[in-house]
Scaffold this motif. Structure first.
Motif, PDB file in Angstrom:
ATOM      1  N   PRO A  89       0.795  -1.238   0.000  1.00 26.75           N
ATOM      2  CA  PRO A  89       0.000   0.000   0.000  1.00 26.75           C
ATOM      3  C   PRO A  89       0.826   1.286   0.000  1.00 26.75           C
ATOM      4  O   PRO A  89       0.272   2.371   0.169  1.00 26.75           O
ATOM      5  N   GLN A  90       2.129   1.210  -0.214  1.00 21.17           N
ATOM      6  CA  GLN A  90       2.980   2.387  -0.121  1.00 21.17           C
ATOM      7  C   GLN A  90       2.567   3.484  -1.108  1.00 21.17           C
ATOM      8  O   GLN A  90       2.215   3.203  -2.250  1.00 21.17           O
ATOM      9  N   TYR A  91       2.630   4.733  -0.633  1.00 19.17           N
ATOM     10  CA  TYR A  91       2.453   5.953  -1.440  1.00 19.17           C
ATOM     11  C   TYR A  91       1.023   6.140  -1.956  1.00 19.17           C
ATOM     12  O   TYR A  91       0.792   7.025  -2.781  1.00 19.17           O
ATOM     13  N   ILE A  92       0.062   5.350  -1.489  1.00 16.35           N
ATOM     14  CA  ILE A  92      -1.328   5.526  -1.918  1.00 16.35           C
ATOM     15  C   ILE A  92      -2.007   6.511  -0.975  1.00 16.35           C
ATOM     16  O   ILE A  92      -2.035   6.304   0.242  1.00 16.35           O
ATOM     17  N   GLN A  93      -2.568   7.591  -1.528  1.00 15.15           N
ATOM     18  CA  GLN A  93      -3.299   8.564  -0.718  1.00 15.15           C
ATOM     19  C   GLN A  93      -4.700   8.001  -0.446  1.00 15.15           C
ATOM     20  O   GLN A  93      -5.388   7.552  -1.366  1.00 15.15           O
ATOM     21  N   GLN A  94      -5.107   8.047   0.808  1.00 13.08           N
ATOM     22  CA  GLN A  94      -6.409   7.487   1.179  1.00 13.08           C
ATOM     23  C   GLN A  94      -7.522   8.487   0.872  1.00 13.08           C
ATOM     24  O   GLN A  94      -7.505   9.625   1.343  1.00 13.08           O
ATOM     25  N   ARG A  95      -8.485   8.070   0.057  1.00 13.00           N
ATOM     26  CA  ARG A  95      -9.623   8.904  -0.320  1.00 13.00           C
ATOM     27  C   ARG A  95     -10.875   8.034  -0.362  1.00 13.00           C
ATOM     28  O   ARG A  95     -10.785   6.833  -0.633  1.00 13.00           O
ATOM     29  N   THR A  96     -12.023   8.649  -0.153  1.00 11.03           N
ATOM     30  CA  THR A  96     -13.289   7.938  -0.320  1.00 11.03           C
ATOM     31  C   THR A  96     -14.060   8.572  -1.477  1.00 11.03           C
ATOM     32  O   THR A  96     -14.051   9.793  -1.646  1.00 11.03           O
ATOM     33  N   PRO A  97     -14.743   7.738  -2.263  1.00 12.21           N
ATOM     34  CA  PRO A  97     -15.427   8.260  -3.456  1.00 12.21           C
ATOM     35  C   PRO A  97     -16.895   8.583  -3.200  1.00 12.21           C
ATOM     36  O   PRO A  97     -17.502   8.109  -2.243  1.00 12.21           O
ATOM     37  N   ARG A  98     -17.459   9.392  -4.078  1.00 12.19           N
ATOM     38  CA  ARG A  98     -18.909   9.561  -4.155  1.00 12.19           C
ATOM     39  C   ARG A  98     -19.286   9.567  -5.629  1.00 12.19           C
ATOM     40  O   ARG A  98     -18.551  10.087  -6.483  1.00 12.19           O
ATOM     41  N   ALA A  99     -20.405   8.957  -5.932  1.00 13.80           N
ATOM     42  CA  ALA A  99     -20.835   8.819  -7.321  1.00 13.80           C
ATOM     43  C   ALA A  99     -21.495  10.109  -7.808  1.00 13.80           C
ATOM     44  O   ALA A  99     -22.179  10.802  -7.052  1.00 13.80           O
ATOM     45  N   VAL A 100     -21.268  10.433  -9.078  1.00 12.11           N
ATOM     46  CA  VAL A 100     -21.922  11.554  -9.744  1.00 12.11           C
ATOM     47  C   VAL A 100     -22.369  11.085 -11.124  1.00 12.11           C
ATOM     48  O   VAL A 100     -21.950  10.025 -11.600  1.00 12.11           O
ATOM     49  N   THR A 101     -23.203  11.877 -11.751  1.00 15.33           N
ATOM     50  CA  THR A 101     -23.622  11.574 -13.122  1.00 15.33           C
ATOM     51  C   THR A 101     -22.748  12.363 -14.082  1.00 15.33           C
ATOM     52  O   THR A 101     -22.778  13.602 -14.064  1.00 15.33           O
ATOM     53  N   PRO A 102     -21.939  11.689 -14.895  1.00 12.38           N
ATOM     54  CA  PRO A 102     -21.055  12.411 -15.817  1.00 12.38           C
ATOM     55  C   PRO A 102     -21.838  12.980 -16.988  1.00 12.38           C
ATOM     56  O   PRO A 102     -22.999  12.598 -17.218  1.00 12.38           O
ATOM     57  N   PRO A 103     -21.251  13.896 -17.756  1.00 10.41           N
ATOM     58  CA  PRO A 103     -21.925  14.407 -18.942  1.00 10.41           C
ATOM     59  C   PRO A 103     -22.236  13.279 -19.923  1.00 10.41           C
ATOM     60  O   PRO A 103     -21.483  12.306 -20.031  1.00 10.41           O
ATOM     61  N   ALA A 104     -23.362  13.404 -20.614  1.00  3.55           N
ATOM     62  CA  ALA A 104     -23.744  12.378 -21.590  1.00  3.55           C
ATOM     63  C   ALA A 104     -22.712  12.263 -22.703  1.00  3.55           C
ATOM     64  O   ALA A 104     -22.453  11.180 -23.222  1.00  3.55           O
ATOM     65  N   ALA A 105     -22.134  13.390 -23.077  1.00  2.00           N
ATOM     66  CA  ALA A 105     -21.112  13.405 -24.132  1.00  2.00           C
ATOM     67  C   ALA A 105     -19.967  14.301 -23.665  1.00  2.00           C
ATOM     68  O   ALA A 105     -19.928  15.497 -23.986  1.00  2.00           O
ATOM     69  N   PRO A 106     -19.027  13.762 -22.889  1.00  2.00           N
ATOM     70  CA  PRO A 106     -17.940  14.586 -22.357  1.00  2.00           C
ATOM     71  C   PRO A 106     -17.132  15.246 -23.475  1.00  2.00           C
ATOM     72  O   PRO A 106     -16.951  14.684 -24.560  1.00  2.00           O
ATOM     73  N   LEU A 107     -16.659  16.445 -23.184  1.00  2.00           N
ATOM     74  CA  LEU A 107     -15.768  17.144 -24.106  1.00  2.00           C
ATOM     75  C   LEU A 107     -14.412  16.464 -24.101  1.00  2.00           C
ATOM     76  O   LEU A 107     -13.843  16.202 -23.033  1.00  2.00           O
ATOM     77  N   VAL A 108     -13.886  16.168 -25.283  1.00  4.15           N
ATOM     78  CA  VAL A 108     -12.567  15.551 -25.414  1.00  4.15           C
ATOM     79  C   VAL A 108     -11.653  16.536 -26.132  1.00  4.15           C
ATOM     80  O   VAL A 108     -11.961  16.986 -27.250  1.00  4.15           O
ATOM     81  N   VAL A 109     -10.549  16.889 -25.489  1.00  6.42           N
ATOM     82  CA  VAL A 109      -9.593  17.841 -26.047  1.00  6.42           C
ATOM     83  C   VAL A 109      -8.320  17.086 -26.382  1.00  6.42           C
ATOM     84  O   VAL A 109      -7.722  16.446 -25.509  1.00  6.42           O
ATOM     85  N   ARG A 110      -7.902  17.158 -27.631  1.00  5.52           N
ATOM     86  CA  ARG A 110      -6.679  16.495 -28.075  1.00  5.52           C
ATOM     87  C   ARG A 110      -5.675  17.555 -28.516  1.00  5.52           C
ATOM     88  O   ARG A 110      -6.035  18.524 -29.184  1.00  5.52           O
ATOM     89  N   ALA A 111      -4.415  17.358 -28.144  1.00  5.76           N
ATOM     90  CA  ALA A 111      -3.384  18.343 -28.468  1.00  5.76           C
ATOM     91  C   ALA A 111      -2.024  17.660 -28.519  1.00  5.76           C
ATOM     92  O   ALA A 111      -1.855  16.519 -28.063  1.00  5.76           O
TER      93      ALA A 111
END
Length: 335
Positions: free
Chosen positions: A141-163
Motif C-alpha cells: 500500500p505504499q504511497y497511496i493517498q487514502q480517499r473515499t469516493p462519491r458517485a456523480v452523473t457524468p456528462p452524456a457526451a464529455p468534451l474531449v480535447v486532443r493536443a
C-alpha cells in the motif's frame, strides 16, 4: 519459479539498482500465472479498474474503466472478464481487440489495497472483453493517498480535447497531483521465449506529495522514483521500450488527463540528489495529450496522505536544495 519471470530489461534495471539475484528469485515466485481467490473476489468489488494497453501504433496508454461493482469479474483463476470498455473519447476506445496485451490494476484508495493482473485479450463479444491471465501479483500500500469516493452523473457526451502539447490547465493539474498511473510495455515477441510470460503491458501507480511531478518547459516531466518492491516492472519496460502512457485523475472535476510520453531513466546527478527520497528519476517527454473533461463518474474526498510521504520531498524543496548546494536554480537547462 526462477528469475526468468522477469525479462531482460527488468533484470538489467534490478542489477543497476543493486538488487541481489537471490531477491529476484524470491520475487519471481510472487508473480503467479493465475489469480488467487482473494484477488478474484477483490476485482469483483471494484467500481474502478486501471488499464494499460497499446494502440494500433504501439503507443502505450493508461486509462481507467468505471462501472457498477461486478463489471470486473474473474469466472476462473485464469480469466478476467470486463463488461463495458473505455469511456467515450478515451484513447483506448476501439483498441481493446483480441490478441492485444493489457495490464490491469485494481486499486481502492479508501483501503490502500491494490492487486495487479496482466494478460492477453482472448475475446471481445458485445462489449464484454475476456482476458487470458498470464501474470497476477499483489502490491503493497505504499504511497497511496487514502480517499473515499462519491458517485456523480457524468456528462452524456464529455468534451474531449486532443493536443500535441500541454496547456495551462493540464500543467495546473500535473503540478498539484499527488498520484499518477503509468502504462509501459515490453512488446518484443522474442521476450516470450526469453522469459516465462514476461512479455506484455504493465500499468502501475505512483504517489508523492502534491508537486512531486515537475512540469518543465518543452513538455518535459520529471517523476522521482522512490523505494518500492524492487520488481522494476515499469523501469524495466522503459529500458527496452521507451514509450509510455500517463494518466492523471482530477479528483474534484472528474477530468482524465492522458499523456503519451517517451521516457528515460535518470540514475544519478544533482536532480536525484536534491529530491528527498528519490533513488532515481523518470524524465518524460510529452508527445500527445488527451483530456476527457468530467468523464469519470466519481469524485473524491480530501486525501489522507500515505505515511511514506514523510520521507519524500517535492520540487520546490528540491530547487531550493539545488540552489543552496550547487549554486544554480532548477530550470530547463538542468534537465
Amino acid at each position: 519459479m526462477n528469475p526468468s519471470r522477469f525479462h531482460a530489461g527488468e533484470l538489467q534495471v534490478q542489477a543497476r539498482a543493486g538488487v541481489p539475484a537471490e531477491y529476484a528469485q524470491r520475487a519471481s515466485a510472487a508473480i503467479r500465472d493465475h489469480m488467487p481467490d482473494q484477488h478474484r473476489q477483490f476485482f469483483g468489488q471494484l467500481p474502478l479498474f486501471f488499464l494499460g494497453a497499446l494502440d494500433a501504433d504501439g503507443q502505450p496508454w493508461a486509462t481507467v474503466l468505471a462501472g457498477t461493482p461486478g463489471f470486473i469479474s474473474a469466472p476462473d483463476a485464469r480469466t478476467l472478464r470486463i463488461v463495458g470498455g473505455p469511456l467515450p473519447g478515451d484513447p483506448l476506445q476501439g483498441q481493446l481487440l483480441p490478441g492485444r496485451r493489457v495490464g490491469g490494476l485494481g486499486l481502492v484508495p479508501a483501503t490502500r489495497r491494490r492487486n495487479r493482473v496482466n494478460g492477453v485479450i482472448d475475446t471481445v463479444d458485445g462489449g464484454v472483453v475476456t482476458v487470458a491471465v498470464e501474470q497476477s501479483f499483489g502490491n503493497c500500500p505504499q504511497y497511496i493517498q487514502q480517499r473515499t469516493p462519491r458517485a456523480v452523473t457524468p456528462p452524456a457526451a464529455p468534451l474531449v480535447v486532443r493536443a500535441a502539447a500541454l496547456d495551462e490547465r493540464d500543467l495546473a493539474l500535473i503540478r498539484r497531483a499527488d498520484t499518477l498511473f503509468i502504462a509501459s510495455a515490453n512488446p518484443d515477441a522474442q521476450a516470450a521465449a526469453q522469459a516465462d510470460g514476461a512479455r506484455g503491458v504493465d500499468v502501475s501507480h505512483r504517489g508523492g506529495r502534491p508537486g512531486f511531478v515537475h512540469a518543465a518547459a518543452g513538455g518535459i516531466l520529471l517523476v522521482p522514483d522512490f523505494a518500492g518492491n524492487s520488481f522494476f516492472n515499469t523501469l524495466g519496460n522503459l529500458a527496452v521500450y521507451p514509450r509510455a502512457g500517463l494518466l492523471f485523475v482530477d479528483v474534484d472535476s472528474g477530468d482524465l488527463l492522458h499523456l503519451a510520453v517517451e521516457g528515460e531513466i535518470v540514475w544519478d546527478g544533482p536532480l536525484v540528489e536534491a529530491f528527498e527520497g528519490a533513488e532515481r528519476l523518470l524524465r518524460l517527454q510529452v508527445r500527445e495529450v488527451v483530456r476527457n473533461v468530467g468523464a469519470l463518474p466519481l469524485r473524491w474526498s480530501e486525501a489522507q496522505p500515505a505515511a511514506q510521504l514523510a520521507r519524500t520531498g517535492d520540487w520546490d524543496a528540491a530547487a531550493q536544495e539545488l540552489e543552496r548546494k550547487k549554486g544554480h536554480k532548477l530550470s530547463l537547462a538542468t534537465l
